[in-house]
Each structure stands twice: as structure tokens, then as C-alpha cells.
Design a protein around this motif. Structure first.
Motif, PDB file in Angstrom:
ATOM      1  N   HIS A 121      36.312  47.641  44.879  1.00  0.00           N
ATOM      2  CA  HIS A 121      37.615  47.134  45.357  1.00  0.00           C
ATOM      3  C   HIS A 121      38.153  46.010  44.464  1.00  0.00           C
ATOM      4  O   HIS A 121      38.517  44.924  44.946  1.00  0.00           O
ATOM      5  CB  HIS A 121      37.494  46.640  46.798  1.00  0.00           C
ATOM      6  N   THR A 122      38.252  46.285  43.169  1.00  0.00           N
ATOM      7  CA  THR A 122      38.694  45.224  42.250  1.00  0.00           C
ATOM      8  C   THR A 122      40.213  45.152  42.090  1.00  0.00           C
ATOM      9  O   THR A 122      40.709  44.342  41.317  1.00  0.00           O
ATOM     10  CB  THR A 122      38.057  45.418  40.865  1.00  0.00           C
ATOM     11  N   GLY A 123      40.959  45.954  42.821  1.00  0.00           N
ATOM     12  CA  GLY A 123      42.408  45.954  42.662  1.00  0.00           C
ATOM     13  C   GLY A 123      43.166  45.210  43.737  1.00  0.00           C
ATOM     14  O   GLY A 123      44.378  45.422  43.894  1.00  0.00           O
ATOM     15  N   LEU A 124      42.511  44.337  44.494  1.00  0.00           N
ATOM     16  CA  LEU A 124      43.167  43.615  45.571  1.00  0.00           C
ATOM     17  C   LEU A 124      43.892  42.377  45.035  1.00  0.00           C
ATOM     18  O   LEU A 124      43.935  42.123  43.837  1.00  0.00           O
ATOM     19  CB  LEU A 124      42.148  43.243  46.637  1.00  0.00           C
ATOM     20  N   GLU A 125      44.458  41.585  45.962  1.00  0.00           N
ATOM     21  CA  GLU A 125      45.353  40.495  45.547  1.00  0.00           C
ATOM     22  C   GLU A 125      44.654  39.417  44.738  1.00  0.00           C
ATOM     23  O   GLU A 125      45.231  38.826  43.830  1.00  0.00           O
ATOM     24  CB  GLU A 125      46.012  39.865  46.777  1.00  0.00           C
ATOM     25  N   GLN A 126      43.380  39.146  45.027  1.00  0.00           N
ATOM     26  CA  GLN A 126      42.616  38.180  44.248  1.00  0.00           C
ATOM     27  C   GLN A 126      41.723  38.914  43.254  1.00  0.00           C
ATOM     28  O   GLN A 126      41.259  40.017  43.548  1.00  0.00           O
ATOM     29  CB  GLN A 126      41.710  37.327  45.160  1.00  0.00           C
ATOM     30  N   PRO A 127      41.477  38.310  42.100  1.00  0.00           N
ATOM     31  CA  PRO A 127      40.528  38.943  41.171  1.00  0.00           C
ATOM     32  C   PRO A 127      39.131  38.954  41.760  1.00  0.00           C
ATOM     33  O   PRO A 127      38.802  38.127  42.625  1.00  0.00           O
ATOM     34  CB  PRO A 127      40.612  38.059  39.924  1.00  0.00           C
ATOM     35  N   ARG A 144      33.967  45.604  26.997  1.00  0.00           N
ATOM     36  CA  ARG A 144      34.299  46.705  27.913  1.00  0.00           C
ATOM     37  C   ARG A 144      35.253  46.266  29.017  1.00  0.00           C
ATOM     38  O   ARG A 144      36.014  47.083  29.553  1.00  0.00           O
ATOM     39  CB  ARG A 144      33.019  47.265  28.518  1.00  0.00           C
ATOM     40  N   LEU A 145      35.222  44.974  29.375  1.00  0.00           N
ATOM     41  CA  LEU A 145      36.051  44.464  30.463  1.00  0.00           C
ATOM     42  C   LEU A 145      37.350  43.826  29.969  1.00  0.00           C
ATOM     43  O   LEU A 145      38.080  43.231  30.761  1.00  0.00           O
ATOM     44  CB  LEU A 145      35.262  43.431  31.270  1.00  0.00           C
ATOM     45  N   SER A 146      37.634  43.941  28.706  1.00  0.00           N
ATOM     46  CA  SER A 146      38.808  43.290  28.120  1.00  0.00           C
ATOM     47  C   SER A 146      40.078  43.640  28.892  1.00  0.00           C
ATOM     48  O   SER A 146      40.366  44.808  29.155  1.00  0.00           O
ATOM     49  CB  SER A 146      38.959  43.714  26.662  1.00  0.00           C
ATOM     50  N   GLY A 147      40.802  42.595  29.266  1.00  0.00           N
ATOM     51  CA  GLY A 147      42.073  42.783  29.959  1.00  0.00           C
ATOM     52  C   GLY A 147      41.971  42.868  31.466  1.00  0.00           C
ATOM     53  O   GLY A 147      43.000  42.845  32.152  1.00  0.00           O
ATOM     54  N   ARG A 148      40.764  42.963  32.009  1.00  0.00           N
ATOM     55  CA  ARG A 148      40.619  43.027  33.463  1.00  0.00           C
ATOM     56  C   ARG A 148      40.429  41.622  34.017  1.00  0.00           C
ATOM     57  O   ARG A 148      39.568  40.878  33.553  1.00  0.00           O
ATOM     58  CB  ARG A 148      39.419  43.885  33.850  1.00  0.00           C
ATOM     59  N   PRO A 149      41.216  41.235  35.039  1.00  0.00           N
ATOM     60  CA  PRO A 149      41.083  39.882  35.585  1.00  0.00           C
ATOM     61  C   PRO A 149      39.752  39.681  36.294  1.00  0.00           C
ATOM     62  O   PRO A 149      39.158  40.634  36.802  1.00  0.00           O
ATOM     63  CB  PRO A 149      42.258  39.775  36.566  1.00  0.00           C
ATOM     64  N   SER A 150      39.286  38.447  36.312  1.00  0.00           N
ATOM     65  CA  SER A 150      38.039  38.127  37.005  1.00  0.00           C
ATOM     66  C   SER A 150      38.200  36.828  37.765  1.00  0.00           C
ATOM     67  O   SER A 150      38.876  35.902  37.314  1.00  0.00           O
ATOM     68  CB  SER A 150      36.885  37.997  36.011  1.00  0.00           C
ATOM     69  N   GLY A 151      37.538  36.775  38.917  1.00  0.00           N
ATOM     70  CA  GLY A 151      37.480  35.547  39.688  1.00  0.00           C
ATOM     71  C   GLY A 151      36.275  34.720  39.301  1.00  0.00           C
ATOM     72  O   GLY A 151      35.723  34.878  38.198  1.00  0.00           O
ATOM     73  N   PRO A 152      35.806  33.840  40.189  1.00  0.00           N
ATOM     74  CA  PRO A 152      34.679  32.966  39.879  1.00  0.00           C
ATOM     75  C   PRO A 152      33.413  33.748  39.550  1.00  0.00           C
ATOM     76  O   PRO A 152      33.287  34.939  39.854  1.00  0.00           O
ATOM     77  CB  PRO A 152      34.504  32.149  41.166  1.00  0.00           C
TER      78      PRO A 152
END
Length: 372
Positions: free
Chosen positions: A57-63, A148-156
């Protein structure tokens, strides 16, 4: 879905990942994560050395919250073990085995917590797991994951390196260098005809013992340190050596620029010695006043009963040196069930109680961020 953290730790320890075969260890955890509902991808930066990225579920409002640990381990050492290093059989409150503390126990805690959280429905954010290869020699697996994760947002980010479940707000950086000197060879009975590279390098290395980095102590990390770890020169006793090489281990504190550190050291050793970086991993530090970091520290204290509130940092480096800046300098903490003093030692062990506490801590952190 329930994952037995003790069994998983034992299963991971049973896979020999001393500088190789991380993909075999990840083959133990990948089916568990897939069954829990994670999208799992394992990529190898060299044959057999895989790093796993699992997302939920990585597409929700928070990274997504990111949980990370490494599955490679260090050699057993020359001393005999009293416990089989690859069986991790329970002994009271302890599991003995290579990697129990550093850090297959921490990886097992990540997987156990993530599998349980995946049974819930997130309202704000998902999870990302990054389980890496080749952390010990300089975070090659983490670098591969970042590409591999380039461009994908991440949280803490939570790194479950060994802390005894205390929350650390960062760690020192590592700048490892080779120092080399050249000379002119000659017969050992006529040294005046040569130029002894060992003498040249030894004089330079001696000057490093009193090197002043020119920075104040960090409130949690203290002062930067420097250690000359190896020194080699010459090929035979009766020749003047025309080459010599030493390795230097510099541990930096938050705020130090490694380029400036290298320039300062080069000036100290002089023009006759060449310095070349081997590992260049910056320090990581999150303000203890950061709301998310403070909440993680409070969760850990509630579960473990610890009273210490003084901000702390690790002397060792972690994959956060690569992941934290790549993810946009996200808030980062280090909190895992192992004991730092058990890392790399003979008869390494992890506490069964702290494994359970680690899972509980990670579950609470995930619930708070993901909104399950």
C-alpha cells in the motif's frame, strides 16, 4: 498472518551469509512477505548477493514507512565457538549464532511485525521493507536498492541494527582511506642508493596520531576519531622497499564534510603520500525533537521500561548512510533487538525477550504511521 520471530531468526542464521549468498537468506523471508500481501522484488548487485524490496500500500496520501536491515554477516574468527554458529539453539533467554545480534534477529523482527501489520487496512500510508546484502563492507546492497527505488517517495526510516531496543538518533560516518607512498628499491646492504617508502609512509602516519579535525564534540556522537588499521611495505628483508601502504579508519560526526576531512588529512601527511577513499559513508543524525523520532523513542520506552531519555548515537555505520540522503534526508532512527557489544564476536547472541519486544515496538511504530 503470524510469523514466529524466534523461528525466523534461527532459519536465517542457518543460512551462511558470511560475505556471500544473501539471496539464499532472502529466499527464506520472501514467501512469508508475499503470503502477507507484499509485492516483493529481489535484485542482485552481483551473483548470489541479493537485496529485497517489499512494498505494501505505498500509494496512499503519506509516503511509506521504511524498515531496513542487512542479512550479510562477518567471518567467525579464529577462536573456537562453544555454540554452533549456524544453529542458534535456545539457551535460556539467548540464541547464540553468527548474525543473531548483527543483525538477522533485527531482520526477523521486521518481517514478523510487517506480516502482522499487513493483515490490517491502512488509512494513511503503507510500508516498504529494504533488506540488504553487503552492508558490512560498505553498503553495496543499499546502493543497489536506491537505484531501483529512484523517484519513489519514502517516509521515515527505521534501521534495526543492534541497540538493545534503545532508540538511537543517528550514527557516525565512516571514511576509510588507503595511504600509499612510493620509493626507489636498492640492495639492503646499500640503502643509501634507494628511497625507503616505509620510512616515508611511517613519518606521515605518525603525524596523523595528533591530527585535530577542528570541530567541536557532537552532543551525542562525541569527537571524530582516526585509527591506522594496517601497514604494509616491501617485498623482502634485503631490499629497500619501493612501496608501502596503510589503511586509515576515520569516524566522522554529523556536520563534517568528508571532502574537507580528506583535504585536511592530505595536508597533514604531505605531498609524498597519496590518500584514496575506500569507503565514504556520511554520518546520520535526526533531531531528537523531531515529532516522529520522539514518538518512536516514547514507544520503545513504554514497551521496554527503559528510563533513559538522553539522545544517543551509534559509533558504527549503517545502511542509513546511503538510504537516508537518497530518500530526501527523512527522519531516521536505529532500534533493534541485538546488542552492539555482541556484533562480530565469538558466540554472538541475541535475547529472546528483546526479539519479542522489538516486534512489539515495530508494530506500534507501523500502526502510528500507517494509520491502521
Amino acid at each position: 498472518m503470524s510469523v514466529d520471530v524466534v523461528k525466523l531468526t534461527r532459519d536465517l542464521v542457518a543460512v551462511d551469509t558470511i560475505g556471500h549468498a544473501e539471496s539464499d537468506a532472502l529466499a527464506v523471508v520472501a514467501p512469508l512477505l508475499e503470503k502477507a500481501g507484499f509485492a516483493v522484488d529481489i535484485g542482485e548487485h552481483e551473483p548470489g548477493r541479493g537485496t529485497l524490496v517489499a512494498e505494501w500500500h505505498t500509494g496512499l496520501e503519506q509516503p511509506p514507512l521504511c524498515l531496513s536491515g542487512h542479512v550479510d554477516t562477518v567471518p567467525l574468527g579464529a577462536a573456537p565457538w562453544q555454540h554452533d554458529p549456524f544453529r542458534a539453539e535456545p539457551d535460556g533467554d539467548r540464541l547464540h549464532g553468527r548474525g543473531t545480534s548483527d543483525m538477522k534477529g533485527g531482520v526477523a523482527a521486521i518481517v514478523a511485525a510487517a506480516a502482522k501489520i499487513a493483515a490490517l487496512r491502512p488509512s494513511r500510508a503503507g510500508l516498504r521493507l529494504v533488506l540488504t546484502a553487503a552492508e558490512e563492507p560498505g553498503s553495496a546492497g543499499a546502493r543497489h536498492a536506491v537505484r531501483r527505488l529512484s523517484g519513489r517517495p519514502s517516509g521515515p526510516l527505521v534501521i534495526t541494527e543492534p541497540t538493545g531496543n534503545a532508540v538511537l538518533h543517528g550514527h557516525k560516518g565512516a571514511l576509510w582511506l588507503t595511504a600509499s607512498a612510493s620509493g626507489v628499491t636498492a640492495h639492503g646492504s646499500m640503502p643509501h642508493l634507494g628511497d625507503n617508502a616505509v620510512y616515508t609512509l611511517a613519518r606521515a602516519v605518525n603525524r596523523l596520531e595528533t591530527h585535530d579535525f577542528g570541530v567541536p564534540p557532537h552532543p551525542a556522537m562525541g569527537r571524530p576519531t582516526l585509527n591506522v588499521g594496517t601497514f604494509h611495505g616491501g617485498l623482502n628483508t634485503n631490499s629497500v622497499p619501493d612501496s608501502a601502504e596503510a589503511t586509515i579508519d576515520v569516524r566522522t560526526v554529523a556536520g563534517q564534510d568528508h571532502g574537507g576531512v580528506l583535504t585536511g588529512l592530505a595536508g597533514r601527511v604531505g605531498d609524498t603520500v597519496h590518500l584514496e577513499p575506500l569507503i565514504d559513508l556520511p554520518a546520520v543524525w535526526t533531531d531528537p525533537g523531531d515529532a516522529w523520532a520522539a514518538s518512536v523513542a516514547e514507544i520503545a520506552r513504554e514497551i521496554t521500561g527503559a528510563k533513559d531519555t538522553e539522545p544517543r548515537a551509534a559509533t558504527y555505520f549503517t545502511d542509513a548512510s546511503v538510504l537516508t540522503p537518497a530518500f530526501g534526508h527523512v527522519p531516521t532512527v536505529i532500534c533493534g533487538p541485538g546488542e552492539a557489544e555482541q556484533a562480530h564476536v565469538t558466540d554472538e547472541w541475541v535475547s529472546l525477550r528483546k526479539l519479542a519486544d522489538s516486534v512489539a515496538i515495530l508494530e506500534r511504530v507501523c500502526v502510528d504511521w500507517c494509520g491502521t
